[in-house]
Design an enzyme around this catalytic site. Structure first.
Site, short mmCIF file in Angstrom:
data_model
loop_
_atom_site.label_atom_id
_atom_site.label_comp_id
_atom_site.label_asym_id
_atom_site.label_seq_id
_atom_site.Cartn_x
_atom_site.Cartn_y
_atom_site.Cartn_z
N THR A 238 1.45 -5.58 -0.14
CA THR A 238 1.59 -4.74 1.06
C THR A 238 2.80 -5.15 1.88
O THR A 238 3.21 -6.33 1.84
CB THR A 238 0.30 -4.87 1.92
OG1 THR A 238 0.57 -4.41 3.24
CG2 THR A 238 -0.19 -6.30 2.03
N ASP A 239 3.31 -4.23 2.67
CA ASP A 239 4.43 -4.57 3.58
C ASP A 239 3.97 -5.52 4.70
O ASP A 239 4.80 -6.12 5.37
CB ASP A 239 5.08 -3.31 4.17
CG ASP A 239 4.16 -2.50 5.08
OD1 ASP A 239 2.94 -2.77 5.15
OD2 ASP A 239 4.68 -1.56 5.73
N GLU A 240 2.63 -5.67 4.86
CA GLU A 240 2.14 -6.54 5.95
C GLU A 240 2.47 -8.00 5.68
O GLU A 240 2.39 -8.82 6.59
CB GLU A 240 0.63 -6.35 6.13
CG GLU A 240 0.31 -4.92 6.49
CD GLU A 240 -1.07 -4.72 7.07
OE1 GLU A 240 -1.65 -5.65 7.62
OE2 GLU A 240 -1.55 -3.57 6.97
N TYR B 52 -6.14 -11.06 6.69
CA TYR B 52 -5.90 -10.12 5.59
C TYR B 52 -4.49 -10.30 5.02
O TYR B 52 -4.31 -10.54 3.83
CB TYR B 52 -6.09 -8.67 6.07
CG TYR B 52 -5.46 -7.66 5.12
CD1 TYR B 52 -6.00 -7.44 3.85
CD2 TYR B 52 -4.31 -6.95 5.48
CE1 TYR B 52 -5.40 -6.54 2.97
CE2 TYR B 52 -3.72 -6.05 4.61
CZ TYR B 52 -4.26 -5.85 3.35
OH TYR B 52 -3.67 -4.96 2.47
N LYS C 61 -3.11 -11.72 1.40
CA LYS C 61 -2.29 -10.90 0.50
C LYS C 61 -0.97 -11.61 0.20
O LYS C 61 -0.49 -11.57 -0.93
CB LYS C 61 -2.00 -9.51 1.12
CG LYS C 61 -3.20 -8.59 1.20
CD LYS C 61 -3.79 -8.19 -0.14
CE LYS C 61 -2.90 -7.24 -0.93
NZ LYS C 61 -3.62 -6.76 -2.16
P1 NAD Z 1 -10.09 -0.10 -0.36
O1 NAD Z 1 -10.69 -1.06 0.61
O2 NAD Z 1 -10.24 1.36 -0.15
O3 NAD Z 1 -10.68 -0.40 -1.83
C1 NAD Z 1 -10.81 -1.69 -2.34
C2 NAD Z 1 -11.63 -1.60 -3.64
O4 NAD Z 1 -11.71 -2.92 -4.19
C3 NAD Z 1 -13.06 -1.11 -3.44
O5 NAD Z 1 -13.41 -0.16 -4.41
C4 NAD Z 1 -13.89 -2.38 -3.58
O6 NAD Z 1 -15.21 -2.14 -4.06
C5 NAD Z 1 -13.06 -3.16 -4.59
N1 NAD Z 1 -13.32 -4.60 -4.50
C6 NAD Z 1 -13.31 -5.38 -3.38
N2 NAD Z 1 -13.59 -6.65 -3.71
C7 NAD Z 1 -13.75 -6.69 -5.07
C8 NAD Z 1 -14.05 -7.73 -5.99
N3 NAD Z 1 -14.24 -8.98 -5.59
N4 NAD Z 1 -14.16 -7.41 -7.30
C9 NAD Z 1 -13.99 -6.13 -7.72
N5 NAD Z 1 -13.71 -5.11 -6.87
C10 NAD Z 1 -13.59 -5.38 -5.57
O7 NAD Z 1 -8.58 -0.52 -0.46
P2 NAD Z 1 -7.27 0.38 -0.65
O8 NAD Z 1 -6.82 0.88 0.67
O9 NAD Z 1 -7.48 1.34 -1.76
O10 NAD Z 1 -6.21 -0.72 -1.10
C11 NAD Z 1 -6.01 -1.04 -2.48
C12 NAD Z 1 -4.94 -2.11 -2.59
O11 NAD Z 1 -3.73 -1.66 -2.01
C13 NAD Z 1 -5.30 -3.41 -1.88
O12 NAD Z 1 -4.86 -4.49 -2.68
C14 NAD Z 1 -4.49 -3.34 -0.59
O13 NAD Z 1 -4.17 -4.64 -0.12
C15 NAD Z 1 -3.26 -2.60 -1.06
N6 NAD Z 1 -2.54 -1.83 -0.02
C16 NAD Z 1 -3.23 -0.95 0.76
C17 NAD Z 1 -2.53 -0.21 1.71
C18 NAD Z 1 -3.25 0.81 2.58
O14 NAD Z 1 -2.62 1.39 3.46
N7 NAD Z 1 -4.53 1.08 2.36
C19 NAD Z 1 -1.14 -0.36 1.84
C20 NAD Z 1 -0.49 -1.27 1.02
C21 NAD Z 1 -1.19 -1.99 0.07
P1 TYD Z 2 -4.89 0.23 10.21
O1 TYD Z 2 -5.16 1.58 9.67
O2 TYD Z 2 -6.04 -0.72 10.40
O3 TYD Z 2 -3.77 -0.41 9.29
P2 TYD Z 2 -2.90 -1.77 9.48
O4 TYD Z 2 -3.33 -2.50 10.68
O5 TYD Z 2 -3.24 -2.50 8.24
O6 TYD Z 2 -1.50 -1.31 9.59
O7 TYD Z 2 -4.18 0.38 11.61
C1 TYD Z 2 -2.95 1.10 11.74
C2 TYD Z 2 -2.52 1.00 13.18
O8 TYD Z 2 -3.46 1.70 14.01
C3 TYD Z 2 -2.48 -0.42 13.72
O9 TYD Z 2 -1.39 -0.54 14.63
C4 TYD Z 2 -3.79 -0.56 14.48
C5 TYD Z 2 -4.02 0.85 15.01
N1 TYD Z 2 -5.43 1.23 15.19
C6 TYD Z 2 -5.89 1.71 16.42
O10 TYD Z 2 -5.11 1.83 17.39
N2 TYD Z 2 -7.20 2.06 16.55
C7 TYD Z 2 -8.07 1.94 15.53
O11 TYD Z 2 -9.28 2.25 15.73
C8 TYD Z 2 -7.60 1.46 14.26
C9 TYD Z 2 -8.53 1.33 13.09
C10 TYD Z 2 -6.27 1.13 14.14
#
Ligand code: NAD
Ligand code: TYD
Length: 349
Positions: free
Chosen positions: A125-127, A150, A154
């Site tokens: 992730t970019d985080e 988190y 990562k």
């Molecule tokens: P999500 O929380 O929607 O899904 C996570 C999935 O992983 C779920 O299906 C969960 O059951 C499974 N899981 C969790 N722990 C597990 C374990 N121990 N064994 C097997 N399965 C397990 O997450 P997402 O938003 O789809 O993110 C997927 C990936 O992308 C993550 O690695 C996250 O860090 C990365 N990512 C997400 C974002 C975003 O904006 N959501 C951005 C950049 C990178």
């Molecule tokens: P989020 O979707 O949790 O992603 P991330 O923190 O991983 O970027 O949050 C996106 C942005 O929105 C972040 O600046 C936090 C803000 N936010 C709120 O202001 N209210 C909320 O209820 C949530 C979930 C996020």
């Protein structure tokens, strides 16, 4: 191509599976997911009967299971999505993030090393770059400076994955994507939370001043970026995948209210997130140059499709917003409102 996908019942993993099976007749996918609160087999309903798809219910921390799956199925590549993916939950309770994101990634890497898997794509992730002051943009050599449990977990797993390339020559590639949005996203993250709250006339909780900046990437653009790196990325390299659309949270929320026809009076300022990153920004020049990938979906169009999906899938929303979700919601938001009231009360005295 035969893939082991981890975390394929989550938001991005399920989008990757639906897209891959729907567009490439050569792809076979084994999905390993432990079905945490975020994992939902409904997300995979469109592919459930597909003969090129199989599901295994299990934990990526289970070394015996992971080894036996690799031995039996011999996938050409692992695409590793499984994670505890939410910053606020990792603040309340950091240990699941460390278990899954660090120990789970380590377990997969070890198994992949022993079984000599041909490609290991680690979804990061970019985080991991932390908060960047304008006009900085992180390229792949930018120092890592994570702020939350988190993002620290990562960053640790991202570095561990690379160490397996440098030390053991495991063919690892790492992708670092910006904030994703789209259908099937669990309504704990900003965009689905605001859409589902607006559609049910609940308040929209904005952390702090709402001027934090995120770079929004439509989930299918992310999935295409993963395929570009899987096919054309160089071993041991990192690839940023950004949406090229930076917006303050408040602007996103106002767009959602306008699109759903709801009033701005639903916006409620609540206590800020501790260690809240102000701004993420990244350069995706490398993936564009090396693979030709570009984001295709403009934010306005992607947001409209996403809102439309949540409107048409009220059953999915209803089932997800029950049980565990209600407990999480109370823990995260009732406390913030209580703290906000006490700050306000103290200011008034
Ligand atoms: P999500 O929380 O929607 O899904 C996570 C999935 O992983 C779920 O299906 C969960 O059951 C499974 N899981 C969790 N722990 C597990 C374990 N121990 N064994 C097997 N399965 C397990 O997450 P997402 O938003 O789809 O993110 C997927 C990936 O992308 C993550 O690695 C996250 O860090 C990365 N990512 C997400 C974002 C975003 O904006 N959501 C951005 C950049 C990178
Ligand atoms: P989020 O979707 O949790 O992603 P991330 O923190 O991983 O970027 O949050 C996106 C942005 O929105 C972040 O600046 C936090 C803000 N936010 C709120 O202001 N209210 C909320 O209820 C949530 C979930 C996020």
């Amino acid at each position: 191509m035969k893939l082991l996908v981890t975390g394929g019942a989550g938001f991005i993993g399920s989008a990757f599976i639906r897209l891959s099976l729907g567009t490439d007749p050569e792809v076979e996918i084994l999905n390993l997911d432990k079905l945490s609160y975020a994992g939902n087999l409904e997300n995979l309903e469109p592919v459930r009967q597909n003969p090129r798809y199989a599901f295994v219910h299990g934990d990526i921390c289970d070394a015996a299971l992971v080894n036996s799956l690799l031995e039996k199925h011999r996938p050409e590549a692992i695409v590793h999505f499984a994670a505890e993916s939410h910053v606020d939950r990792s603040i309340f309770s950091p240990s699941p993030a460390f278990e899954t994101n660090l120990r789970g990634t380590f377990t997969l890497l070890e198994a992949a090393r022993i079984q000599r898997i041909g490609r290991f794509l680690h979804v990061s992730t970019d985080e991991v770059y932390g908060s960047l002051a304008p006009p900085l943009e992180a390229d792949e050599n930018f120092p890592l400076n994570p702020s939350s449990p988190y993002s620290a977990s990562k960053a640790g797993s991202d570095l561990l994955a690379r160490s397996y390339f440098l030390t053991y020559h495991l063919p690892v590639v790492v992708t670092r994507a910006s904030n994703n949005y789209g259908p099937y996203q669990f309504p704990e993250k900003l965009i689905p939370l605001m859409i589902t709250n607006a559609l049910s006339d609940r308040s929209l909780p904005v952390y702090g001043d709402g001027m934090q900046l995120r770079d929004w990437l439509y989930v299918e653009d992310h999935c295409r970026g993963i395929w570009a790196v899987l096919k054309k990325g160089r071993d041991g390299e990192i690839y940023n995948i950004g949406g090229n659309r930076s917006l303050p949270n408040l602007e996103v929320i106002r767009m959602i209210l306008a699109a759903t026809g709801k009033p701005e009076s639903l916006i409620q300022t609540v206590q800020d997130r501790p260690g809240h990153d102000r701004r993420y920004a990244l350069s995706s020049e490398k993936i564009a140059r090396e693979t030709g990938w570009q984001p295709l979906v403009r934010f306005e169009g992607g947001l409209a499709k996403t809102i439309d999906w949540y409107q048409r899938n009220s059953g999915w929303v209803h089932r997800v917003r029950s049980g565990e979700y209600l407990k999480y919601y109370a823990q995260n938001y009732e406390n913030r409102q209580a703290e906000l009231r006490s700050v306000t009360d103290a200011g008034g005295r």
